[in-house]
Design an enzyme around this catalytic site. Structure first.
Site, PDB file in Angstrom:
ATOM      1  N   HIS A  62      -0.807  45.978  18.256  1.00 29.98           N
ATOM      2  CA  HIS A  62      -0.839  45.350  19.571  1.00 29.98           C
ATOM      3  C   HIS A  62      -0.996  46.378  20.693  1.00 29.98           C
ATOM      4  O   HIS A  62      -1.220  46.005  21.857  1.00 29.98           O
ATOM      5  CB  HIS A  62       0.445  44.545  19.792  1.00 29.98           C
ATOM      6  CG  HIS A  62       0.269  43.326  20.640  1.00 29.98           C
ATOM      7  ND1 HIS A  62      -0.852  43.105  21.403  1.00 29.98           N
ATOM      8  CD2 HIS A  62       1.069  42.253  20.869  1.00 29.98           C
ATOM      9  CE1 HIS A  62      -0.738  41.962  22.050  1.00 29.98           C
ATOM     10  NE2 HIS A  62       0.428  41.421  21.744  1.00 29.98           N
ATOM     11  N   ASP A  82      -5.419  43.015  21.758  1.00 34.76           N
ATOM     12  CA  ASP A  82      -4.719  41.894  22.375  1.00 34.76           C
ATOM     13  C   ASP A  82      -4.729  40.696  21.438  1.00 34.76           C
ATOM     14  O   ASP A  82      -5.588  40.580  20.550  1.00 34.76           O
ATOM     15  CB  ASP A  82      -5.389  41.509  23.699  1.00 34.76           C
ATOM     16  CG  ASP A  82      -5.217  42.586  24.760  1.00 34.76           C
ATOM     17  OD1 ASP A  82      -4.202  43.318  24.688  1.00 34.76           O
ATOM     18  OD2 ASP A  82      -6.100  42.703  25.643  1.00 34.76           O
TER      19      ASP A  82
END
Length: 424
Positions: free
Chosen positions: A395, A399
């Protein structure tokens, strides 16, 4: 006498040490050129070290389990020795036996008696091997190996062999009240409660190290989706015979999964990227690692330029990887690199999991078992062969939007395989 040296092959830059697994020959044995002398395990592969020339093995410098580095001396061979030559091996120090456990109920042998036992063991039965626990019992009972018939592998003498040769005297009968007897019986440890301590192989230790590092360094998140594999199964059933006849390899599911991953990575290049410090490295090629089980553990050989491979080429390479992984013949270069990984736990029956990223990659696809499940289509409940797909991603650079859309792209490609053929 012409002596040549056997050394550890040069290791790759990413591999600093290796472990010796098992010598196939012992000092004094004849060896032929290219005959395997020992296997060496790195944290990626197992390598075989062959004899450079024919001769007699005159010395072994490092024993089984030793850690070695590239170019280190392993053994020496006398290439001038005659075929019938008998080379005396350097006398090795006998391994020290642990001190016998003192038992009040067993007579203890005196020092002269213990020496006599040791002498008898060497003269009467020099080839008999005694397990350590059996050696303790024989020392306590005043026995020597010649008195015991071994039933273990290669005639090894076990503790049970000693017990059978010299049964323990029956204990005196004692009247004990029932409640007391029950508490005594329940307190006795089971003779089958044993433990075995085995050191990790270099591969297992390296896998553990990398997985822990992955979870500590990356912000791992997993997104899921379910995929109807009915269209792929129908296409495969229709063409599998003609495919095998033409290409000489069976049409499996992994080629479809690889093609679907390529389809998604081309649309969302960030899934194919990696992190290096504070930089994002975008790759204009797609190298997909395919997790393969082996007797040594999980290995991940890499399909280079997967975006340029046909279905037949993918199936051939995966079949070859699986075969050579089982025999430990994969090359080090085949296990390095990779920009994305596919782990198919479904072949073992896994229904759901969250795969861990293989650093420095930024994403991994987990595929699971295909099961017939009820789903809703056009307002009706129908039964379809469904599979849960899991995409774990870093992450820090990916995204949720890109991760979810990439997984949806894989789903769309598999539920409408024409997309893979028409590239739309």
């Amino acid at each position: 006498m012409a002596i040549i040296e056997v050394v550890v092959p040069e290791l790759s830059e990413s591999v600093s040490e290796a472990s010796l697994i098992e010598w196939k020959k012992k000092v004094g044995d004849r060896v032929s050129a290219d005959e395997v002398l020992i296997e060496i395990e790195t944290d990626k592969i197992v390598m075989e070290v062959p004899a450079p020339e024919s001769g007699v093995l005159v010395s072994i410098q490092q024993g089984n389990g030793a850690s070695v580095t590239g170019g280190q001396l392993l053994a020496t061979i006398d290439t001038s020795a005659a075929a019938s030559a008998e080379v005396s091996a350097p006398k090795q120090a006998a391994p020290q036996q642990p001190a016998p456990i003192q038992h009040a109920s067993a007579p203890q042998p005196t020092a002269p008696a213990a020496a006599a036992v040791a002498a008898a063991a060497e003269t009467a039965a020099p080839s008999v091997k005694v397990m350590p626990s059996a050696a303790k019992m024989m020392a306590n009972l005043g026995l020597n190996p010649a008195d015991v018939v071994g039933s273990g592998k290669g005639g090894r003498i076990t503790k049970e062999d000693v017990r059978n040769t010299h049964p323990q005297p029956a204990a005196k009968s004692v009247q004990v009240q029932a409640p007391v007897l029950q508490s005594i019986v329940s307190a006795q440890p089971s003779s089958l409660r044993e433990e075995k301590r085995v050191p990790m192989s270099r591969l297992r230790a390296r896998v553990a190290e990398r997985l822990i590092k992955s979870q500590s360094d990356a912000a791992i998140l997993t997104t899921f989706n379910e995929v109807n594999l009915g269209p792929v199964m129908a296409l495969r059933a229709k063409y599998k015979e003609s495919f095998e006849k033409k290409y000489g390899i069976k049409l499996g599911f992994m080629s479809f999964f690889v093609k679907a991953a390529v389809y998604a990575l081309q649309q969302y290049p960030i899934i194919n990227a990696s992190v290096e410090g504070s930089d994002i490295i975008y790759h204009n090629y797609i190298d997909i690692g395919v997790a393969v089980g082996s007797p040594r553990g999980l290995v991940v050989p890499v399909l280079r330029d997967a975006d340029q491979l046909s279905f037949a080429q993918i199936e051939r390479q995966i079949a070859d990887f699986a075969k050579r992984a089982a025999s430990g013949k994969l090359e080090l270069s085949e296990l390095t690199g990779g920009t994305f990984t596919i782990s198919n736990g479904g072949v073992f029956g896994s229904l759901f999991s969250t795969p861990i990223i293989n650093p420095p990659q930024s994403a991994i696809l987990g595929i699971h078992a295909t099961k017939q499940r009820p789903v809703v289509e056009n307002g009706e409940i129908v039964i379809r062969p469904m599979n849960y797909f899991a995409l774990s991603y870093d992450h820090r650079i990916i995204d949720g939007r890109e991760a979810v859309l990439a997984l949806v792209a894989m789903k769309d490609a598999l539920e409408d395989p024409a997309r893979l053929l028409l590239d739309i």
